[in-house]
Scaffold this active site. Structure first.
Site, mmCIF file in Angstrom:
data_model
loop_
_atom_site.group_PDB
_atom_site.id
_atom_site.type_symbol
_atom_site.label_atom_id
_atom_site.label_comp_id
_atom_site.label_asym_id
_atom_site.label_seq_id
_atom_site.Cartn_x
_atom_site.Cartn_y
_atom_site.Cartn_z
ATOM 1 N N CYS A 131 9.793 -6.697 -9.012
ATOM 2 C CA CYS A 131 8.919 -5.602 -8.597
ATOM 3 C C CYS A 131 9.782 -4.416 -8.197
ATOM 4 C CB CYS A 131 8.044 -6.051 -7.421
ATOM 5 S SG CYS A 131 6.930 -4.788 -6.790
ATOM 6 N N HIS A 174 -0.377 -8.313 -11.895
ATOM 7 C CA HIS A 174 0.633 -7.907 -10.905
ATOM 8 C C HIS A 174 0.277 -6.539 -10.334
ATOM 9 C CE1 HIS A 174 5.049 -7.626 -9.606
ATOM 10 N NE2 HIS A 174 4.585 -6.405 -9.405
ATOM 11 N N GLU A 175 -0.096 -5.597 -11.214
ATOM 12 C CA GLU A 175 -0.399 -4.241 -10.746
ATOM 13 C C GLU A 175 -1.714 -4.192 -9.969
ATOM 14 O OE1 GLU A 175 1.990 -2.251 -10.781
ATOM 15 O OE2 GLU A 175 3.186 -3.472 -12.137
#
Length: 204
Positions: A131, A174-175
């Site tokens: 990330c 994830h976003e």
């Protein structure tokens, strides 16, 4: 000057200094939905986020701007608590090193994205996840849905529905997690970080 005003100035290019790191409270907030029609700032912000991803994947620009490569960016990562994400997933070269017919398997700025359906089957990246807001390596399987259906709005207020699987599904999940104050390592089993659940797909 507000954060979004600074980020959307014509001459500004988003770089690593704009990206907040773990521990910053914005990364743990639930981001607000954007209202339509979008403001000019919200449209420009989405464009700047996509521009950052393109720069981060360009070896020359990435070195010049000292960028870490990324395939996704959420507005909370640049300290704007709005439900906006940009995703840019390149297609690989073929076995002979030729460029793909289509440069990207996924290239979009999504406003108010929402997972409306998902598979029972789970999936995780073999090498774990990273990330831009996390400067350390966190090992372990980040368990997610193998397939997702996502509704979102584009900058013109048009509604879209996309079905994703594999790496593209992982990136978008994830976003979207960032929009809900969730970090990727929250999904790693602390007791058994590399446990493979029955039926789980491990993506290389």
């Amino acid at each position: 000057m507000s954060v979004i005003e600074r980020l959307t100035k014509a001459a500004h290019l988003i770089d690593m200094d704009d990206i907040i790191r773990e521990g910053h409270p914005t990364l743990r907030q639930v981001a607000e939905e954007v209202a339509f029609p979008l403001s000019d700032q919200e449209i420009i912000l989405g464009e700047k986020m996509m521009q950052f991803l393109k720069h981060s994947q360009d070896p020359v620009m990435a070195e010049k701007m000292k960028l870490r490569g990324g395939v996704g960016l959420a507005a909370p990562q640049i300290d704007v608590s709005k439900r906006i994400i940009a995703v840019l997933v390149p297609n690989p070269e073929d076995e002979e090193g030729n460029p793909p017919a289509q440069a990207y398997s996924l290239q979009e700025v999504l406003y108010n994205p929402k997972i409306v359906a998902h598979s029972v089957q789970e999936a995780a990246m073999e090498g774990g996840e990273g990330c831009l807001s996390v400067d350390r390596e966190v090992q372990g399987y980040v368990v997610r849905h193998a397939r997702v259906t996502v509704d979102y709005m584009d900058k013109n207020g048009e509604k879209h529905r996309i079905k994703l699987k594999g790496f593209n599904a992982i990136v978008v999940q994830h976003e979207i997690d960032h929009l809900n104050g969730v970090m990727f390592y929250d999904r790693i089993d602390p007791e058994h970080p590399f446990a493979v659940k029955e039926g789980m797909l491990v993506i290389e």
